[in-house]
Design a protein around this motif. Structure first.
Motif, PDB file in Angstrom:
ATOM      1  N   ALA A 144      -1.580  -1.128  -2.016  1.00 39.00           N
ATOM      2  CA  ALA A 144      -0.689   0.020  -1.806  1.00 39.00           C
ATOM      3  C   ALA A 144      -1.360   1.310  -2.292  1.00 39.00           C
ATOM      4  N   ILE A 145      -2.040   1.244  -3.428  1.00 44.11           N
ATOM      5  CA  ILE A 145      -2.752   2.418  -3.954  1.00 44.11           C
ATOM      6  C   ILE A 145      -3.822   2.862  -2.962  1.00 44.11           C
ATOM      7  N   ARG A 146      -4.588   1.899  -2.421  1.00 45.10           N
ATOM      8  CA  ARG A 146      -5.621   2.237  -1.441  1.00 45.10           C
ATOM      9  C   ARG A 146      -4.998   2.882  -0.196  1.00 45.10           C
ATOM     10  N   ALA A 147      -3.869   2.297   0.263  1.00 43.80           N
ATOM     11  CA  ALA A 147      -3.202   2.842   1.455  1.00 43.80           C
ATOM     12  C   ALA A 147      -2.703   4.264   1.197  1.00 43.80           C
ATOM     13  N   MET A 148      -2.154   4.513   0.015  1.00 42.79           N
ATOM     14  CA  MET A 148      -1.676   5.856  -0.321  1.00 42.79           C
ATOM     15  C   MET A 148      -2.842   6.848  -0.378  1.00 42.79           C
ATOM     16  N   ALA A 149      -3.959   6.424  -0.980  1.00 40.54           N
ATOM     17  CA  ALA A 149      -5.134   7.294  -1.072  1.00 40.54           C
ATOM     18  C   ALA A 149      -5.682   7.614   0.317  1.00 40.54           C
ATOM     19  N   GLU A 150      -5.712   6.609   1.180  1.00 40.75           N
ATOM     20  CA  GLU A 150      -6.192   6.834   2.547  1.00 40.75           C
ATOM     21  C   GLU A 150      -5.264   7.782   3.307  1.00 40.75           C
ATOM     22  N   ASP A 164       7.067   6.727   3.407  1.00 41.56           N
ATOM     23  CA  ASP A 164       6.474   5.515   3.996  1.00 41.56           C
ATOM     24  C   ASP A 164       6.562   4.344   3.018  1.00 41.56           C
ATOM     25  N   ILE A 165       6.225   4.585   1.761  1.00 39.54           N
ATOM     26  CA  ILE A 165       6.248   3.524   0.745  1.00 39.54           C
ATOM     27  C   ILE A 165       7.679   3.027   0.539  1.00 39.54           C
ATOM     28  N   ALA A 166       8.645   3.954   0.503  1.00 41.59           N
ATOM     29  CA  ALA A 166      10.049   3.560   0.348  1.00 41.59           C
ATOM     30  C   ALA A 166      10.495   2.709   1.525  1.00 41.59           C
ATOM     31  N   LEU A 167      10.087   3.083   2.711  1.00 41.34           N
ATOM     32  CA  LEU A 167      10.448   2.331   3.914  1.00 41.34           C
ATOM     33  C   LEU A 167       9.844   0.936   3.866  1.00 41.34           C
ATOM     34  N   ILE A 168       8.582   0.840   3.473  1.00 43.48           N
ATOM     35  CA  ILE A 168       7.924  -0.468   3.365  1.00 43.48           C
ATOM     36  C   ILE A 168       8.653  -1.342   2.342  1.00 43.48           C
ATOM     37  N   GLY A 169       9.023  -0.736   1.206  1.00 40.87           N
ATOM     38  CA  GLY A 169       9.757  -1.477   0.174  1.00 40.87           C
ATOM     39  C   GLY A 169      11.102  -1.966   0.680  1.00 40.87           C
ATOM     40  N   ALA A 170      11.797  -1.119   1.439  1.00 43.35           N
ATOM     41  CA  ALA A 170      13.104  -1.504   1.987  1.00 43.35           C
ATOM     42  C   ALA A 170      12.944  -2.639   2.984  1.00 43.35           C
TER      43      ALA A 170
END
Length: 182
Positions: A144-150, A164-170
């Motif tokens: 997830a950290i790598r995806a956020m950095a990218e 995006d991260i919130a949606l993935i978590g949901a």
């Protein structure tokens, strides 16, 4: 034994003696109510002061007010007894040196633990888990950290990345919910 009557007690739980007396809640309250003729009794010098400067400054302040400072561990009033005042001055410096040595030892131990990737307590940083007292990388969170950095490098705003991260978590919660129902 000394014929003193305790009229008020000040207790400071969880407050370091390294913090100047005036800056501590109970210390400030104590100093504000003292009047000539009062006697302050403390069990130990290092419970009241850990800085020689603070100890000596407060001793002078109390003496100017006409307030006596009786230290049980020194066995006398350090504001009027010359030998007790000398011992007080020396022990104030010793208490400060002891505090500094403790700080050095703790700092050295923490640096050593950190270099060995040991978990030192507190919040576990995102991207890691604790196993056998050590921080280990959590593969899913590292991804997830790598995806956020990218995403950030690609020009996405922090707000968009967060959404995006919130949606993935949901979505993951929703999938887990339906998998558990099956």
């Amino acid at each position: 034994m000394l014929g003193l009557k305790v009229e008020q007690t000040f207790v400071e739980r969880g407050v370091s003696g390294s913090k100047p007396l005036i800056e501590r809640a109970a210390g400030g309250e104590l100093l504000a109510i003292l009047r000539a003729g009062d006697v302050v009794i403390t069990p130990k010098l290092d419970r009241m002061f850990r800085s020689a400067n603070d100890a000596l400054r407060n001793l002078e302040h109390l003496a100017r007010l006409g307030v006596h400072l009786h230290m049980i561990d020194l066995g006398s009033d350090v504001t009027v007894n010359g030998i007790a005042k000398l011992v007080f001055t020396i022990l104030s410096a010793v208490a400060e040196a002891e505090r500094d040595r403790i700080r050095e030892r703790v700092s050295t131990a923490k640096a050593d633990q950190k270099s060995r990737k040991r978990y030192l307590g507190g919040s576990v940083p995102f991207g890691y888990s604790v196993a056998a007292g050590a921080l280990i990388e959590n593969p899913a969170e590292q991804e997830a950290i790598r995806a956020m950095a990218e995403a950030r490098e690609a020009g996405k705003s922090l707000r968009a990345i967060s959404a995006d991260i919130a949606l993935i978590g949901a979505i993951r919660l929703w999938i887990r919910h339906f998998v558990n129902m099956a």
